[in-house]
Write a protein that holds these residues in place. Structure first.
Motif, PDB file in Angstrom:
ATOM      1  N   CYS A 264       0.832  -1.207   0.000  1.00 12.47           N
ATOM      2  CA  CYS A 264       0.000   0.000   0.000  1.00 12.47           C
ATOM      3  C   CYS A 264       0.867   1.257   0.000  1.00 12.47           C
ATOM      4  O   CYS A 264       2.090   1.188  -0.017  1.00 12.47           O
ATOM      5  CB  CYS A 264      -0.921  -0.001   1.210  1.00 12.47           C
ATOM      6  SG  CYS A 264      -0.036   0.268   2.768  1.00 12.47           S
ATOM      7  N   ALA A 266       1.490   3.113   2.374  1.00  9.48           N
ATOM      8  CA  ALA A 266       2.315   3.162   3.581  1.00  9.48           C
ATOM      9  C   ALA A 266       3.436   2.116   3.530  1.00  9.48           C
ATOM     10  O   ALA A 266       4.116   1.883   4.527  1.00  9.48           O
ATOM     11  CB  ALA A 266       1.440   2.942   4.811  1.00  9.48           C
ATOM     12  N   HIS A 270      -0.668  -6.063   1.982  1.00  7.24           N
ATOM     13  CA  HIS A 270      -1.990  -6.322   2.553  1.00  7.24           C
ATOM     14  C   HIS A 270      -2.565  -7.664   2.134  1.00  7.24           C
ATOM     15  O   HIS A 270      -2.471  -8.055   0.972  1.00  7.24           O
ATOM     16  CB  HIS A 270      -2.963  -5.217   2.128  1.00  7.24           C
ATOM     17  CG  HIS A 270      -2.857  -3.997   2.987  1.00  7.24           C
ATOM     18  ND1 HIS A 270      -3.639  -3.780   4.083  1.00  7.24           N
ATOM     19  CD2 HIS A 270      -2.007  -2.930   2.918  1.00  7.24           C
ATOM     20  CE1 HIS A 270      -3.307  -2.633   4.654  1.00  7.24           C
ATOM     21  NE2 HIS A 270      -2.311  -2.094   3.965  1.00  7.24           N
ATOM     22  N   CYS A 326      -3.967  -0.198   9.414  1.00 10.36           N
ATOM     23  CA  CYS A 326      -2.921   0.422   8.596  1.00 10.36           C
ATOM     24  C   CYS A 326      -3.334   1.856   8.265  1.00 10.36           C
ATOM     25  O   CYS A 326      -4.511   2.150   8.066  1.00 10.36           O
ATOM     26  CB  CYS A 326      -2.699  -0.360   7.306  1.00 10.36           C
ATOM     27  SG  CYS A 326      -1.323   0.274   6.326  1.00 10.36           S
ATOM     28  N   CYS A 328      -3.169   3.408   5.693  1.00 12.78           N
ATOM     29  CA  CYS A 328      -3.765   3.551   4.360  1.00 12.78           C
ATOM     30  C   CYS A 328      -5.274   3.336   4.393  1.00 12.78           C
ATOM     31  O   CYS A 328      -5.970   3.631   3.430  1.00 12.78           O
ATOM     32  CB  CYS A 328      -3.129   2.578   3.378  1.00 12.78           C
ATOM     33  SG  CYS A 328      -3.673   0.878   3.617  1.00 12.78           S
TER      34      CYS A 328
HETATM   35 ZN   LIG Z   1      -1.699  -0.135   4.227  1.00 16.50          ZN
END
Ligand SMILES: [Zn+2]
Lengths: 354, 396
Positions: A264, A266, A270, A326, A328
Motif C-alpha cells: 500500500c 504506507a 496487505h 494500517c 492507508c
Molecule cells: Zn496499508
C-alpha cells in the motif's frame, strides 16, 4: 465452498471479527476437501497427525514439497495445466496442478485484486521485459506466467527491453508519447526493473517524465538486498528517472497464484480477503501470537482446490505489522517480507561443491 | 615436474610462507620414521590444545604412535613408494575428514594438495589454525610439513575450473569426497595418464541394536548419540536406520526415555534445518508407501523423530537429510535386514561377535555393507574406507 459468493466479498474492507470466522471455517472445509481428494495429502496428515486432521489448526505443507512431489486433488484427466516456478538449472522447480476451475478462479481473484490498484479500466501497458520471455508456450515459467497474467489488465502491450536485456528506447518513447494523456500501467520483476531499466536509464541520464502511471513489481528483494538497495531507494530513484509513478511491490508465489499481497501507500503488504498470513517462530515453527516479531511466513489461501496448497509454510521471513489499522485505511492483516531464509547448511559428506 | 599456480586466484591456508608452487619430487617414503614421529607429536598437541572440540581430540587420539605403527605393519611387504602428488577434494563441514584425508596421504609419502570448501565451520578453522601452530613451532618436522597444502578457490568459475584441471593433470592420484554429485562432476575433469581417481559417492549407514535387559540401555543410548550427534547425523557413516533385533518394546521405550534425558538442549536446529526436517517428515509417507502401503508411526524424542516402518525404500534413504530422523524396524533375526547396495557402515550393539561374523559372511551382505563396527564408532575414521584401501591406492 460457494465461490459465487466468495468472489463478491470486498477485497480489503472486512475487519478481523468479520473476516476470520468466515475465512477459518472455509479453510478448515478446504483442508477436509483435500484430505478426501488427495491421497498424498491424506498420507501426510495421517502420518504426522495420528490418522486425522487436527481440530485446532490447519496443518501447513512445506512449500518445498511441491518441488519433490506432484500433489493433486483431482484425477489426471482433469489436469488443465501444470504451472512451474522459475528456477535455475541446478534447482528443482515447483509443479502446481490446476484444473480449469482452479485456473479460472486464480485469474478472477487476481483481476479483482488488481482492480483495487489499477482501477476498473484496462490501461496501456509497458512491460519491463523482453517479448521472448512468454513465447515458449510449453514452459509456463513464473516470469512468463506473471507477465501473461498481468497482461489481462492492460492493452497496447509494449515490451521495454530487447532480447539482450538492453532498453528498446524507441519503443518506450513512442509508447509514452502515444499515451501521454492517460494513466499507464507498468509491470516488471523487481530486479529486472531496477537493473535493466532504472539503472540503465540513470546511466544514460535519461528521464522519461511520465505524467501518470502505476508500476507493479514483484519477484523478491534478494538480489537488491545483496546490492543494499532499499525499498525507499528503489522508489525514489524510480520516480527521478520515470516521473510521476505510483509504485507497488507485491508478494506472491506460483504455489498460490491469484492471492497476491500488494504494497500500500504506507509500504506494507496487505492480505486480500481470500487469503491470510501467519508468522511462525524461528526457534520451533510454532505460531507466533504477537505482531511485530520476525518469523517464517505461512500463507493460507482459499483458492487451491485442485492441489493441496491451501496452507503453505514458505521459506520467507516476515513480520506482521498489524491488523485492521494500517494508515492507508485498508482492513485486514498487513505485513512486510524481510527476505529469504538463509539456505540450509550442509554438514554431511555431500558439500564439496560449496 | 613443477606446477606453478602463483598467479592463479587461490588461497593457501596453513602458512604465509607457503607458495602455490608444487614440486612432484617432494615426497617421502611411505611410513617414513620422521612422518610417524611428526604425526604422533601432532596427535599429542591436538589432544592438549584442541580440547574444546571432541572431534579434534579424537583426531589426535587417532594419531597415537602405536596406532600408526599398527597400520604400518599391515603394509610391511608392499607399498614401497609414494604415488607422488595427491590432489584431494574434501567436504568442508565434516569437520575432520579433510584432516584424515591429509594424514593418510602424507603417511603414504605423497605431496598432498587438499582443496577445502570456501565456507569453513568455526571448528574447521580452529583445526587448521592448530595445524599451522604446531608445524610453525616444530621446525624439525619441516620435511613433513612440506608435503601438506590446504587450498581454497572458487571452483565454479572459469579460473577455478582451470585450477582443478591443472591440479588434476599434475597429480598422480585424485581423492574426491563429497557424494554422487561431486564425484560425477569432478571425475569428468581429465587426469594425468595412469593417475588414480579415488572416489567416495553417497553412502548410508544403519545401526543394529539388541537389548536383553535394563543394564544395557545406558551404553546403547550413549553410543547412538556418539554416532549421530556430530555433523547433525548428516555424515554418511551416521546411522539413518535402527534395526531392533529381538528387543522387547518395553526396553525400547526405556531406551528412548533415556535418550531424551541425555540429549536435552543438545540437538537444537537452526530455522533452515527445522524446515528441512519438516520437509523430510512430510515427504516420508510419500517415499515409504511404495510399492505397497507401509505401516508408519512417528514419535518425537526432543528434536529427534523416530519413525516406525515395516520396510524401507531407497527413496526414503536417498532423501534423508540427517537432522535427527531415524527409521526404526523390528526384526527377529539378522537375516531380516535388507541393505541397499550403497550401504557403508553397520554399527552393532549387544550382538555377539561370532553371530555378526557369520552374518557378514552371508553372500548377499558381502556386496553391500562395507564396514562393520561396534556402536559408538560409526564416525571413527579408518584408512580403509568404503572398502577402498587408501594407503594401497596412494602408493605403488
Ligand atoms: Zn496499508
Amino acid at each position: 465452498m460457494n465461490w459465487e459468493q466468495l468472489i463478491t466479498l470486498p477485497v480489503y474492507q472486512l475487519n478481523q471479527a468479520e473476516k476470520m470466522p468466515l475465512f477459518n471455517q472455509q479453510l478448515v472445509e478446504l483442508a477436509h476437501y483435500h484430505y478426501q481428494h488427495s491421497e498424498n495429502y491424506r498420507d501426510i496428515i495421517d502420518f504426522l497427525y495420528q490418522g486425522k486432521l487436527p481440530e485446532d489448526e490447519v496443518p501447513a505443507l512445506a512449500v518445498r514439497l511441491f518441488k519433490h512431489h506432484l500433489l493433486k486433488s483431482i484425477s489426471t484427466e482433469d489436469i488443465f495445466r501444470i504451472t512451474t516456478s522459475s528456477g535455475t538449472t541446478s534447482q528443482q522447480v515447483s509443479q502446481i496442478v490446476l484444473d480449469k476451475e482452479n485456473a479460472l478462479r486464480q485469474q478472477k481473484v487476481l483481476a479483482t485484486i488488481m482492480k483495487q490498484w489499477l482501477g476498473g479500466k484496462r490501461l496501456p501497458m509497458l512491460i519491463i521485459d523482453h517479448p521472448k520471455v512468454i513465447k515458449n508456450k510449453f514452459s509456463y515459467s513464473a516470469r512468463g506466467v506473471g507477465i501473461q497474467g498481468m497482461s489481462l489488465f492492460g492493452y497496447d502491450h509494449t515490451y521495454a527491453l530487447n532480447e539482450d536485456m538492453s532498453i528498446n528506447i524507441g519503443a518506450v518513447s513512442q509508447f509514452i508519447d502515444k499515451h501521454k494523456d492517460q494513466k499507464i500501467f507498468i509491470f516488471g520483476f523487481t530486479f529486472i526493473v531496477w537493473q535493466y531499466f532504472i539503472q540503465k536509464l540513470k546511466e544514460k541520464n535519461t528521464q522519461l517524465g511520465i505524467a501518470d502511471a502505476v508500476l507493479l513489481h514483484s519477484g523478491g528483494w534478494k538480489k537488491l538486498q545483496d546490492k543494499a538497495v532499499s525499498n525507499q531507494t528503489f522508489k525514489s530513484q524510480l520516480n527521478t528517472v520515470l516521473g510521476n509513478v505510483k509504485v507497488h511491490n507485491f508478494y506472491g508465489m506460483v504455489e498460490q497464484t491469484g492471492t497476491v499481497y500488494v504494497e500500500c501507500e504506507a509500504s506494507y503488504l496487505h492480505c486480500p480477503i481470500w487469503s491470510d498470513v501467519i508468522i511462525r517462530k524461528k526457534s520451533n515453527l510454532a505460531e507466533e501470537e504477537k505482531n511485530g516479531i520476525e518469523g517464517i511466513i505461512q500463507v493460507n489461501s482459499l483458492l487451491p482446490t485442485s492441489y493441496p496448497g491451501h496452507a503453505l509454510l514458505t521459506e520467507d521471513l516476515g513480520i506482521i505489522i498489524g491488523e485492521d489499522n494500517c494508515q492507508c485505511g485498508k482492513k485486514g492483516k498487513y505485513f512486510q517480507v524481510n527476505g529469504r531464509l538463509a539456505k540450509a547448511e550442509m554438514r554431511g559428506c555431500s558439500d564439496t561443491q560449496s | 615436474m613443477i606446477l606453478n599456480l602463483k598467479n592463479s586466484p587461490l588461497r593457501l591456508l596453513l602458512s604465509k610462507n607457503k607458495t602455490a608452487v608444487f614440486d612432484d619430487k617432494v615426497t617421502l617414503p611411505p611410513f617414513y620414521e620422521g612422518t610417524i614421529e611428526a604425526f604422533s607429536q601432532l596427535g599429542l598437541f591436538l589432544m592438549k590444545n584442541g580440547r574444546r572440540e571432541p572431534s579434534i581430540v579424537a583426531a589426535g587420539y587417532w594419531l597415537r604412535k602405536k596406532h600408526l605403527l599398527t597400520i604400518k605393519q599391515q603394509y610391511h611387504d608392499r607399498c614401497n613408494t609414494a604415488k607422488g602428488v595427491a590432489f584431494h577434494i574434501a567436504p568442508g563441514n565434516v569437520d575432520t575428514l579433510f584432516f584424515y584425508s591429509i594424514v593418510v596421504s602424507v603417511l603414504s609419502g605423497n605431496q598432498t594438495i587438499l582443496r577445502i570448501s570456501n565456507k569453513l565451520t568455526q571448528e574447521t578453522q580452529f583445526f587448521i589454525e592448530l595445524l599451522a601452530d604446531f608445524f610453525n613451532d616444530h621446525k624439525k618436522h619441516d620435511a613433513v610439513y612440506a608435503l601438506i597444502h590446504i587450498i581454497q578457490y572458487q571452483h565454479d568459475t572459469d579460473h577455478g575450473h582451470d585450477i582443478t584441471l591443472r591440479l588434476s593433470l599434475f597429480a598422480d592420484a585424485r581423492v574426491i569426497w563429497g557424494g554422487d554429485a561431486a564425484v560425477a562432476e569432478i571425475s569428468e575433469i581429465p587426469q594425468k595418464i595412469d593417475a588414480n581417481n579415488i572416489t567416495f559417492p553417497d553412502r548410508y549407514s544403519v545401526a543394529v541394536i539388541h537389548l536383553e535387559n535394563d543394564s544395557e540401555i545406558g551404553n546403547a543410548v550413549n553410543q547412538l548419540i556418539t554416532d549421530i550427534k556430530p555433523f547433525y547425523q548428516q555424515a554418511c557413516s551416521s546411522p539413518k536406520v535402527i534395526y531392533w533385533l529381538d528387543t522387547a518394546q518395553q526396553l525400547q521405550e526405556k531406551f528412548w526415555l533415556l535418550f531424551i534425558e541425555k540429549t536435552t538442549k543438545q540437538l537444537s536446529l537452526s530455522t533452515s534445518d527445522l524446515i528441512s526436517q519438516l520437509v523430510y517428515l512430510q515427504r516420508l509417507p510419500l517415499l515409504l508407501n511404495h510399492p505397497v502401503k507401509n505401516k508408519l508411526n512417528v514419535e518425537k524424542y526432543n528434536e529427534l523423530h523416530k519413525v516406525d516402518v515395516e520396510f524401507i525404500t531407497l527413496d526414503a534413504i536417498k532423501a534423508h537429510c540427517g537432522l535427527w530422523t531415524l527409521l526404526s524396524l523390528q526384526i527377529t533375526t539378522l537375516a531380516d535386514i535388507k541393505l541397499f547396495s550403497h550401504c557403508q557402515t553397520v554399527t552393532t550393539s549387544g550382538i555377539d561377535v561370532s553371530i555378526i561374523e557369520q552374518w557378514q559372511q552371508s553372500a548377499k551382505l558381502a556386496e553391500t555393507a562395507k564396514r562393520f563396527v561396534p556402536a559408538g564408532q560409526a564416525l571413527t575414521f579408518s584408512h580403509i574406507w568404503d572398502g577402498i584401501d587408501l594407503i594401497d591406492s596412494l602408493t605403488s
